[in-house]
Design a protein around this motif. Structure first.
Motif, PDB file in Angstrom:
ATOM      1  N   GLN A 181      52.626   7.306  67.705  1.00  0.00           N
ATOM      2  CA  GLN A 181      51.770   6.734  68.752  1.00  0.00           C
ATOM      3  C   GLN A 181      52.550   5.748  69.616  1.00  0.00           C
ATOM      4  OE1 GLN A 181      48.449   7.638  69.521  1.00  0.00           O
ATOM      5  NE2 GLN A 181      49.107   6.533  71.351  1.00  0.00           N
ATOM      6  N   LEU A 182      53.378   4.929  69.001  1.00  0.00           N
ATOM      7  CA  LEU A 182      54.209   3.994  69.769  1.00  0.00           C
ATOM      8  C   LEU A 182      55.187   4.742  70.674  1.00  0.00           C
ATOM      9  CD1 LEU A 182      54.967   1.283  67.047  1.00  0.00           C
ATOM     10  CD2 LEU A 182      53.546   1.006  69.096  1.00  0.00           C
ATOM     11  N   THR A 183      55.742   5.825  70.147  1.00  0.00           N
ATOM     12  CA  THR A 183      56.662   6.641  70.946  1.00  0.00           C
ATOM     13  C   THR A 183      55.922   7.268  72.123  1.00  0.00           C
ATOM     14  OG1 THR A 183      57.993   7.095  68.985  1.00  0.00           O
ATOM     15  CG2 THR A 183      58.294   8.560  70.866  1.00  0.00           C
ATOM     16  N   ARG A 184      54.728   7.771  71.860  1.00  0.00           N
ATOM     17  CA  ARG A 184      53.905   8.365  72.939  1.00  0.00           C
ATOM     18  C   ARG A 184      53.597   7.312  73.998  1.00  0.00           C
ATOM     19  NH1 ARG A 184      52.034  10.257  76.868  1.00  0.00           N
ATOM     20  NH2 ARG A 184      50.268  11.646  77.066  1.00  0.00           N
ATOM     21  N   ASN A 185      53.246   6.105  73.569  1.00  0.00           N
ATOM     22  CA  ASN A 185      52.958   5.020  74.510  1.00  0.00           C
ATOM     23  C   ASN A 185      54.183   4.668  75.348  1.00  0.00           C
ATOM     24  OD1 ASN A 185      50.399   4.972  73.404  1.00  0.00           O
ATOM     25  ND2 ASN A 185      50.732   3.109  72.224  1.00  0.00           N
ATOM     26  N   ARG A 186      55.336   4.666  74.681  1.00  0.00           N
ATOM     27  CA  ARG A 186      56.580   4.362  75.390  1.00  0.00           C
ATOM     28  C   ARG A 186      56.884   5.420  76.444  1.00  0.00           C
ATOM     29  NH1 ARG A 186      62.507   3.268  72.767  1.00  0.00           N
ATOM     30  NH2 ARG A 186      63.534   2.825  74.719  1.00  0.00           N
TER      31      ARG A 186
END
Length: 166
Positions: free
Chosen positions: A92-97
């Protein structure tokens, strides 16, 4: 006309002819220089444009590589027996980034609330409805993206159609 006047006129004509020839030569030289200058300018603009395109590509690819690194770290965490919930958080953090990187470069999600617009949406399914007006988007199947006024990928949507009561 006497011979002296004729010779004088001929000399003046030759002199004028020489002046005109010199002027034509100067203009030809000036034209050749202008053409060369224009050709050099065109080459310089092409080089500058190519350099800017390469810089933009390099910057974008660097951003993509950093997202790939984040995904590699998440996969390594899963391989080492890490808690799947923390791996999900990593994804999820990667997707947000990735979303932040796209937004920083002017990429926007196409809105799918409201009425179908063929400029932005691709209808992939129809849903009979007596409650909604025909052409209303009922569901997003796949997000669409735009960059300014250019569609990068149309939003794939389900659209309401009149229910014939069959």
């Amino acid at each position: 006309m006497n011979a002296d006047a004729h010779d004088s006129e001929a000399a003046a004509g030759s002199e004028r002819e020489a002046e005109l020839e010199a002027e034509v030569a100067a203009l030809n030289d000036q034209l050749l220089r202008q053409r060369a200058e224009m050709d050099n300018f065109r080459k310089r603009v092409n080089r500058t444009t190519d350099d800017l395109i390469q810089q933009a590509k390099s910057s974008l690819l660097g951003d993509i590589l950093s997202v790939a690194d984040d995904l590699d770290r998440t996969l390594a965490a899963l391989d080492s027996g890490s808690d799947p919930r923390s791996a999900r958080e990593g994804v999820q953090l990667t997707r947000n980034r990735l979303e932040a990187l796209l937004q920083a470069r002017g990429v926007r999600v196409i809105d799918t609330d409201g009425v179908f617009d063929p400029r932005w949406h691709e209808a992939v399914a129809a849903r009979p409805s007596s409650d909604l007006p025909a052409g209303t988007i009922t569901a997003e199947v796949q997000a669409g993206y735009r960059w300014g006024d250019d569609v990068l990928r149309a939003a794939r949507v389900e659209v309401a159609v009149a229910d014939d009561g069959m």
